[in-house]
Design a protein around this motif. Structure first.
Motif, mmCIF file in Angstrom:
data_model
loop_
_atom_site.group_PDB
_atom_site.id
_atom_site.type_symbol
_atom_site.label_atom_id
_atom_site.label_comp_id
_atom_site.label_asym_id
_atom_site.label_seq_id
_atom_site.Cartn_x
_atom_site.Cartn_y
_atom_site.Cartn_z
ATOM 1 N N GLN A 32 63.906 44.641 45.545
ATOM 2 C CA GLN A 32 62.739 44.769 44.726
ATOM 3 C C GLN A 32 63.251 44.758 43.624
ATOM 4 O O GLN A 32 63.871 45.825 43.044
ATOM 5 N N PRO A 33 62.943 43.491 42.628
ATOM 6 C CA PRO A 33 63.407 43.918 41.218
ATOM 7 C C PRO A 33 62.644 44.909 40.511
ATOM 8 O O PRO A 33 61.721 45.399 40.386
ATOM 9 N N ILE A 34 63.795 45.749 39.476
ATOM 10 C CA ILE A 34 63.095 46.449 38.910
ATOM 11 C C ILE A 34 63.141 46.665 37.183
ATOM 12 O O ILE A 34 64.134 46.178 37.038
ATOM 13 N N ASP A 35 62.551 47.021 36.379
ATOM 14 C CA ASP A 35 62.337 46.318 35.225
ATOM 15 C C ASP A 35 62.153 47.777 34.867
ATOM 16 O O ASP A 35 63.431 47.847 33.198
ATOM 17 N N ILE A 36 62.087 49.002 34.752
ATOM 18 C CA ILE A 36 62.285 49.960 34.511
ATOM 19 C C ILE A 36 62.504 51.042 34.902
ATOM 20 O O ILE A 36 61.669 51.281 36.243
ATOM 21 N N VAL A 37 62.989 52.336 34.599
ATOM 22 C CA VAL A 37 63.495 53.395 35.796
ATOM 23 C C VAL A 37 62.758 54.862 34.653
ATOM 24 O O VAL A 37 63.824 54.445 33.061
ATOM 25 N N PHE A 38 61.900 55.379 35.057
ATOM 26 C CA PHE A 38 61.770 56.988 34.719
ATOM 27 C C PHE A 38 62.057 58.014 35.737
ATOM 28 O O PHE A 38 61.484 58.115 36.692
ATOM 29 N N ILE A 39 62.835 59.351 34.774
ATOM 30 C CA ILE A 39 63.386 60.281 34.987
ATOM 31 C C ILE A 39 62.867 61.044 34.766
ATOM 32 O O ILE A 39 63.303 61.529 33.466
ATOM 33 N N GLY A 40 61.757 61.648 34.988
ATOM 34 C CA GLY A 40 61.772 63.555 34.698
ATOM 35 C C GLY A 40 60.124 63.718 35.681
ATOM 36 O O GLY A 40 60.091 63.279 36.891
ATOM 37 N N TYR A 96 57.461 46.301 36.833
ATOM 38 C CA TYR A 96 57.727 47.167 37.970
ATOM 39 C C TYR A 96 58.421 48.826 37.532
ATOM 40 O O TYR A 96 59.773 48.503 36.854
ATOM 41 N N VAL A 97 57.862 49.726 37.282
ATOM 42 C CA VAL A 97 58.717 51.240 37.437
ATOM 43 C C VAL A 97 58.655 51.792 38.337
ATOM 44 O O VAL A 97 58.504 51.567 39.114
ATOM 45 N N ALA A 98 60.444 51.863 38.439
ATOM 46 C CA ALA A 98 61.020 53.016 39.434
ATOM 47 C C ALA A 98 60.940 54.031 38.774
ATOM 48 O O ALA A 98 61.736 54.667 37.802
ATOM 49 N N SER A 99 60.349 55.127 39.442
ATOM 50 C CA SER A 99 59.943 56.120 39.358
ATOM 51 C C SER A 99 58.974 57.506 39.345
ATOM 52 O O SER A 99 59.165 58.390 41.201
ATOM 53 N N THR A 100 60.168 58.854 39.377
ATOM 54 C CA THR A 100 60.596 59.775 39.725
ATOM 55 C C THR A 100 59.237 60.501 39.885
ATOM 56 O O THR A 100 59.096 61.635 40.282
ATOM 57 N N SER A 101 58.292 60.272 39.315
ATOM 58 C CA SER A 101 56.526 60.977 39.100
ATOM 59 C C SER A 101 55.745 60.980 40.380
ATOM 60 O O SER A 101 56.181 60.220 41.592
ATOM 61 N N ARG A 136 53.299 48.733 37.235
ATOM 62 C CA ARG A 136 53.778 48.803 38.493
ATOM 63 C C ARG A 136 54.705 49.646 38.811
ATOM 64 O O ARG A 136 55.108 49.425 39.195
ATOM 65 N N THR A 137 54.061 51.274 39.446
ATOM 66 C CA THR A 137 54.973 51.670 39.931
ATOM 67 C C THR A 137 55.298 52.093 41.264
ATOM 68 O O THR A 137 54.295 52.181 42.163
ATOM 69 N N LEU A 138 56.777 52.204 41.449
ATOM 70 C CA LEU A 138 57.472 52.209 42.780
ATOM 71 C C LEU A 138 57.668 53.568 42.450
ATOM 72 O O LEU A 138 58.630 54.120 42.099
ATOM 73 N N LEU A 139 56.760 54.937 42.897
ATOM 74 C CA LEU A 139 57.684 55.983 43.283
ATOM 75 C C LEU A 139 59.053 56.451 44.103
ATOM 76 O O LEU A 139 59.169 56.171 45.236
#
Lengths: 469, 197
Positions: free
Chosen positions: A340-348, A426-431, A444-447
């Motif tokens: 699945q393609p991802i546009d944004i990555v948030f680590i925090g 699409y956000v790959a997020s560690t939240s 659209r968040t993917l944890l």
């Protein structure tokens, strides 16, 4: 004489009941009250209206995290409303004589990262905050839960809350995590199995051999998301790992008091034969890295799997929830999540913004580049995390790979500041939350775990991090 | 707190499960330092399109539900964030009760502290109520907190559970603070008996 075996929760609860009138909830004493800029102003207004003081300023600790920008610290550049909230918190702390960990000082960050770092969070305590992720502090064997602003006012005024006693829910996690499988995957797997309402009315106790091996940071990740499983609180019995973490921290007991405290803390475990209202077991050996595909944290799956199809769900309400989630997410039933393609990555975030999380993510990122199609940011959970990461050179690893390196705060976990994901991204997020619009309207968040998010940043899509490490 | 005894009113059907507090009031509306104005942010992402225009298909934008004071929704209502702003948004908008098969714990507590009655009913009953108010938007639903019942004009009635203490507080309009402040002596005694306090 034999005593009825007690759970860890029962021991902490019983030690804090000030009074229990027949037909009324318990008056529960609160040992530590954490506050922040967003959910406290109306409580202070109430104190002023009723002419009340803060009963125990020495047990009340404030910081700023939710609304603050993490891009720059010059307040004149902030949005007016965030600056106003921060100034209001400063005024309230000054007027009522409270400790404030201000953004201008050396100590500041996400309230659930700073509290443990400062040693305010200790085993056996009751801890509350106007934030649902207060469950984080349960990793130390504290009873810690989120409250609304009315209750923030009650604790400020009386250091107590009126609380009905919750039920207990043991979650036994046995076995060994495979390489590349983390604490985040444990908690996402529990919620996927149990649902987001599964823990309602209960306090989780995470136990078993897999939990005993985890660091405090990992234990905090798990307890943090207890609320996503519907439980207000999650607890882990304190042990040598807990004591080693706390030793020497600012607010931790010292000298002879430390010895006495540790002796007391050692008794904080569920007795042999203690009965829980509910129980479940999870085999750590079988876990894979997890990814969410839907709009609640229970809609998660192993990275090697396919998104469920409606006919796999017997319950009409669950089918409706699945279809509406997939429509929002722009994903298809039966689709593999890997790729699945991802546009944004948030680590925090308070879930995964600690130094251990950043070290693991940096390990994956080292010597690689963030995909050209990805905007990636790392937001340390606190100033202490940021300083430690910089001392270890993690900031340079992230920056060299193309990540933005920020100041401490909640940031894109809830998108109250200027860190917002655009509609449809699409956000790959560690939240901790993949709710509709949580990271920005239409986002659209993917944890996933920090190492999975790092892998997604490098590849521009969801991949199984185990193939890279 | 305004007392709650009985309410006879129209209801709005929100056919969604796990309605989280980020939907009820998105975080961008949380930058206020007072409670006022939260009603404008209620269900903002569902009520308005990105240009701020009302979405005609959303239930609260439909004229036949304009007078609703009861919200009927799917299971696990109010999950997620502890923000009491979600309750303030619902009450400022004009809701006085929410019917659902189940509520998230913090939302439930917050509702009780603001005179918003959370009414848990079995899944099947909620489904029937959703069907009914979709067919007859002006149907008057009667809530009787004393009797703990939800009654329909045809005589059909459902019983709901609530803690007796919380029920009394709602009927009398009492908040917890008065009770807690009256415990001053007990709280001081507790602090003295616990040297670590």
């Amino acid at each position: 004489m034999t005593q009825t075996p007690k759970t860890l929760f029962d021991k902490v609860w019983d030690a804090h009941v000030v009074k229990q009138d027949a037909g009324a909830p318990a008056v529960l004493y609160i040992d530590a009250h954490l506050i922040h800029e967003v959910t406290s102003p109306q409580a202070f207004n109430m104190l002023r209206q009723r002419g009340l003081r803060v009963r125990r300023p020495d047990k009340t600790f404030a910081t700023m995290d939710h609304a603050i920008p993490t891009r720059q610290t010059e307040m004149t550049l902030w949005p007016a409303d965030a600056a106003h909230q921060v100034r209001t918190l400063r005024q309230n702390c000054a007027d009522f004589g409270l400790t404030l960990w201000d953004i201008t000082g050396e100590v500041q960050g996400i309230v659930h990262v700073v509290g443990p770092e400062m040693g305010v969070t200790q085993p056996g305590m009751t801890i509350v905050c106007g934030d649902s992720h207060t469950s984080t502090h349960g990793a130390f064997g504290a009873l810690a839960f989120g409250i609304g602003t009315s209750e923030v006012g009650h604790v400020l005024a009386t250091q107590c809350l009126l609380q009905a006693k919750p039920k207990t829910f043991a979650i036994n996690i046995e076995g060994e995590l495979a390489h590349g499988v983390t604490a985040k995957d444990i908690i996402l797997a529990i919620i996927a199995q149990n649902g987001t309402g599964g823990g309602a009315g209960h306090v989780f106790e995470y136990r078993g051999s897999a939990i005993a091996k985890l660091s405090m940071a990992n234990r905090m990740t798990i307890c943090n998301m207890s609320i996503e499983g519907g439980a207000r609180a999650g607890m882990i019995a304190p042990d040598e790992t807990t004591f080693a973490y706390l030793a020497g921290r600012d607010y931790a007991p010292k000298g002879r008091e430390w010895q006495a405290a540790v002796a007391r803390w050692r008794t904080l475990r569920s007795d042999e034969g203690a009965v829980f209202d509910r129980e479940m077991t999870l085999d750590a050996n079988k876990l894979q890295p997890m990814v969410t595909y839907g709009t609640n944290p229970g809609q998660g799956m192993p990275v090697s799997g396919q998104i469920p199809t409606p006919d796999q769900l017997a319950d009409p309400a669950e089918r409706r929830a699945l279809l509406s989630a997939l429509e929002y997410m722009g994903l298809k039933p039966g689709q593999p999540i890997a790729g699945q393609p991802i546009d944004i990555v948030f680590i925090g975030s308070c879930t995964n913004g600690r130094i251990e999380d950043l070290r693991q993510a940096a390990e994956v990122v080292k010597g690689r580049r963030v995909s050209d199609s990805v905007w990636a940011i790392v937001v340390p959970g606190s100033k202490a995390v940021k300083a430690q990461a910089e001392a270890e050179g993690l900031d340079r690893i992230f920056a060299a790979a193309g990540f933005e390196w920020r100041g401490a705060g909640c940031s894109m976990c809830l998108a109250m500041n200027d860190d917002k994901a655009g509609a449809g991204k699409y956000v790959a997020s560690t939240s901790n939350r993949n709710f509709e619009g949580r990271q920005g309207p239409g986002a659209r968040t993917l944890l996933m775990s920090p190492i999975m998010a790092a892998a997604a940043a490098v590849n521009g899509k969801v991949v199984d991090v185990r193939e890279m490490i | 707190m305004n007392p709650f005894t009985t309410l006879t009113a129209a209801a709005a059907p929100l056919r969604a499960e796990n309605v989280d507090t980020d939907q009820i009031i998105p975080a961008r509306f949380l930058t206020a330092v007072t409670k006022a104005g939260m009603g404008d942010g209620l269900f903002a992402a569902w009520r308005y399109d990105p240009t701020g225009q009302p979405r005609p298909d959303f239930v609260l934008n439909q004229p036949q539900y304009a007078a609703a004071q009861i919200l009927i929704a799917g299971r696990n209502f109010g999950s997620g964030s502890s923000r009491e702003h979600a309750v303030w948004a619902l009450t400022e908008y004009g809701f006085r009760a929410v019917i659902s098969p189940g509520f998230a714990d913090i939302f439930y507590n917050n509702a009780l502290k603001n005179g918003l009655l959370p009414v848990p009913l079995p899944e099947e009953a909620v489904r029937l109520l959703l069907d009914l108010v979709e067919e007859q938007p002006d149907v008057q639903i009667q809530l009787d907190l004393g009797a703990q019942t939800v009654s329909l004009p045809d005589g059909q009635s459902y019983h709901f559970a609530i803690d007796p203490y919380r029920k009394e507080c709602l009927i009398e309009g009492l908040d917890d603070l008065g009770y807690l402040l009256a415990q001053e002596a007990a709280i001081t005694a507790y602090e003295h008996s616990n040297t670590k306090n």
